[in-house]
Write an enzyme that holds these catalytic residues in place. Structure first.
Site, PDB file in Angstrom:
ATOM      1  N   ASP A   1      49.191   0.099  63.558  1.00  0.00           N
ATOM      2  CA  ASP A   1      48.268  -0.380  62.370  1.00  0.00           C
ATOM      3  C   ASP A   1      46.880  -0.072  63.092  1.00  0.00           C
ATOM      4  O   ASP A   1      46.657   0.496  63.975  1.00  0.00           O
ATOM      5  CB  ASP A   1      48.145  -2.043  62.543  1.00  0.00           C
ATOM      6  CG  ASP A   1      47.471  -2.506  61.473  1.00  0.00           C
ATOM      7  OD1 ASP A   1      47.281  -1.835  60.490  1.00  0.00           O
ATOM      8  OD2 ASP A   1      46.845  -3.734  61.741  1.00  0.00           O
TER       9      ASP A   1
ATOM     10  N   HIS B   1      46.923   7.905  57.972  1.00  0.00           N
ATOM     11  CA  HIS B   1      48.221   7.626  58.116  1.00  0.00           C
ATOM     12  C   HIS B   1      48.868   9.170  58.510  1.00  0.00           C
ATOM     13  O   HIS B   1      49.646   9.225  59.321  1.00  0.00           O
ATOM     14  CB  HIS B   1      48.942   7.585  56.535  1.00  0.00           C
ATOM     15  CG  HIS B   1      48.710   6.317  55.965  1.00  0.00           C
ATOM     16  ND1 HIS B   1      48.633   5.111  56.808  1.00  0.00           N
ATOM     17  CD2 HIS B   1      48.154   5.939  54.779  1.00  0.00           C
ATOM     18  CE1 HIS B   1      48.155   4.072  55.874  1.00  0.00           C
ATOM     19  NE2 HIS B   1      47.877   4.479  54.777  1.00  0.00           N
TER      20      HIS B   1
ATOM     21  N   LEU C   1      66.849   8.072  73.845  1.00  0.00           N
ATOM     22  CA  LEU C   1      65.905   7.059  73.185  1.00  0.00           C
ATOM     23  C   LEU C   1      66.568   6.803  71.892  1.00  0.00           C
ATOM     24  O   LEU C   1      66.964   7.768  70.953  1.00  0.00           O
ATOM     25  CB  LEU C   1      64.790   7.571  73.315  1.00  0.00           C
ATOM     26  CG  LEU C   1      63.518   6.912  72.486  1.00  0.00           C
ATOM     27  CD1 LEU C   1      63.359   5.693  73.029  1.00  0.00           C
ATOM     28  CD2 LEU C   1      62.285   7.713  71.934  1.00  0.00           C
TER      29      LEU C   1
HETATM   30  C1  IPE Z   1      51.703  -4.295  59.346  1.00  0.00           C
HETATM   31  O1  IPE Z   1      50.327  -3.907  59.220  1.00  0.00           O
HETATM   32  C2  IPE Z   1      52.510  -3.160  58.986  1.00  0.00           C
HETATM   33  C3  IPE Z   1      52.875  -2.164  59.234  1.00  0.00           C
HETATM   34  C4  IPE Z   1      51.812  -1.770  60.397  1.00  0.00           C
HETATM   35  C5  IPE Z   1      53.643  -0.953  58.871  1.00  0.00           C
HETATM   36  P1  IPE Z   1      49.562  -4.544  57.789  1.00  0.00           P
HETATM   37  O2  IPE Z   1      48.256  -3.657  57.954  1.00  0.00           O
HETATM   38  O3  IPE Z   1      50.590  -4.376  56.540  1.00  0.00           O
HETATM   39  O4  IPE Z   1      49.264  -6.026  58.143  1.00  0.00           O
HETATM   40  P2  IPE Z   1      48.231  -7.254  57.793  1.00  0.00           P
HETATM   41  O5  IPE Z   1      48.154  -6.902  56.167  1.00  0.00           O
HETATM   42  O6  IPE Z   1      46.887  -6.602  58.357  1.00  0.00           O
HETATM   43  O7  IPE Z   1      48.731  -8.159  58.436  1.00  0.00           O
HETATM   44  C1  IPE Z   2      49.047   0.839  58.980  1.00  0.00           C
HETATM   45  O1  IPE Z   2      47.723   1.126  58.840  1.00  0.00           O
HETATM   46  C2  IPE Z   2      49.969   1.652  58.304  1.00  0.00           C
HETATM   47  C3  IPE Z   2      50.670   0.997  57.494  1.00  0.00           C
HETATM   48  C4  IPE Z   2      50.614  -0.299  57.240  1.00  0.00           C
HETATM   49  C5  IPE Z   2      51.557   1.599  56.479  1.00  0.00           C
HETATM   50  P1  IPE Z   2      46.912   0.392  57.869  1.00  0.00           P
HETATM   51  O2  IPE Z   2      46.968   1.171  56.554  1.00  0.00           O
HETATM   52  O3  IPE Z   2      47.340  -1.035  57.621  1.00  0.00           O
HETATM   53  O4  IPE Z   2      45.327   0.609  58.208  1.00  0.00           O
HETATM   54  P2  IPE Z   2      44.394  -0.609  58.271  1.00  0.00           P
HETATM   55  O5  IPE Z   2      45.009  -1.771  58.893  1.00  0.00           O
HETATM   56  O6  IPE Z   2      43.929  -0.842  57.012  1.00  0.00           O
HETATM   57  O7  IPE Z   2      43.103  -0.031  59.079  1.00  0.00           O
HETATM   58 MG    MG Z   3      46.676  -2.598  58.584  1.00  0.00          MG
END
Ligand code: IPE
Ligand code: IPE
Ligand code: MG
Length: 258
Positions: A36, A53, A147
């Site tokens: 995240d 990403h 792994l």
């Molecule tokens: C969780 O992150 C999902 C992934 C990292 C794939 P999100 O960014 O979607 O979660 P919330 O919305 O902050 O809870």
């Molecule tokens: C995690 O990073 C990737 C996915 C959920 C696909 P985010 O896209 O949630 O990044 P933030 O949390 O908005 O910074």
């Molecule tokens: Mg996120």
């Protein structure tokens, strides 16, 4: 020689966490990571979210290599949740394209390193190209055992439990299972991760302290580790810090200290 002597020592009052070494016998078998913070990483740099990403893929590459080097058996990474479909179409498409690109580019090295690639989630809802690349990766790495890289895609802990209920109910209706025979092992076996041990350690970078619907059943007794760092900046040194912290934990599983 000094390196050899300090190798097995735990961080203590005279040793900083940077100097401490991992104890091979006390590493977690299964590490789970919520990848995240990609969007915020990009935002901080004035870049579009998709650049975050893309940078997140670099972090994953580094962490997979570290897990192979350190002998971690299973790495489960959260890449796309059942709730992430709420995002703009453009971002979803970019994520799916990145997935395809990741598999195409990384597969040779993953094969060479003995990584077995798997995916968990409602994969049937993913675009065809993504499903095809995942199937190819799975097929071509099925015999590897160094792994297990388990990628959670269109994954939701609640959806997984719903799917497990459907599977178990199917067995009951087919007369293969009696309701009174349903126990925790039956439920566990019906999960997407049915043949894997539960994660020992869950890592969530980005500063958020929640599970966001990840591995709800499997995390019952997992050690949690949160960090104020965005996923694209996460490197093996951050993983090492998490593993060192894990080695200091006392896991009791509801019992008493031995
Ligand atoms: C969780 O992150 C999902 C992934 C990292 C794939 P999100 O960014 O979607 O979660 P919330 O919305 O902050 O809870
Ligand atoms: C995690 O990073 C990737 C996915 C959920 C696909 P985010 O896209 O949630 O990044 P933030 O949390 O908005 O910074
Ligand atoms: Mg996120």
């Amino acid at each position: 020689m000094a390196g050899f002597l300090t190798r097995w020592l735990r961080p203590g009052p005279t040793m900083t966490a940077e100097e401490a070494e991992l104890e091979p016998g006390k590493l977690p078998r299964h590490v789970a990571i919520i990848m995240d913070g990609n969007g915020r990483w990009a935002g901080k740099r004035g870049l579009p979210r998709v650049a975050g990403h893309r940078a997140g893929v670099e972090a994953l590459r580094d962490i997979v290599r570290a897990c192979v080097d350190w002998g971690i058996a299973i790495l489960t990474v959260y890449a796309f949740s059942t709730e992430n479909w709420k995002r703009p179409q453009e971002e979803i498409e970019a994520l799916m394209n990145l997935l395809v690109e990741y598999v195409r580019r990384e597969l040779p090295e993953l094969k060479e390193k003995g990584v077995q690639v798997r995916a968990i989630g409602r994969l049937e809802a993913l675009p065809l190209a993504a499903r095809e690349e995942l199937a190819r990766a799975r097929r071509e790495t099925a015999g590897n055992s160094r792994l297990i890289l388990n990628v959670a895609l269109n994954y939701g802990g609640r959806a997984e439990l719903v799917d497990a209920c459907r599977r178990v109910t199917g067995e009951v209706l087919a007369g293969k299972l009696r309701p009174e025979d349903i126990d925790e092992d039956v439920i566990k076996g019906a999960l997407y991760t049915g043949d894997l041990p539960d994660p020992d350690l869950l890592i969530r970078p980005s500063g958020e302290m929640r599970l966001s619907n990840f591995l709800l059943w499997q995390l019952a007794y997992t050690e949690l580790w949160f960090a104020d760092i965005y996923w694209p900046d996460f490197r093996r040194e951050n993983l090492r810090q998490a593993l060192l912290a894990y080695q200091q934990r006392e896991r009791r599983f509801g019992g008493l200290k031995i």
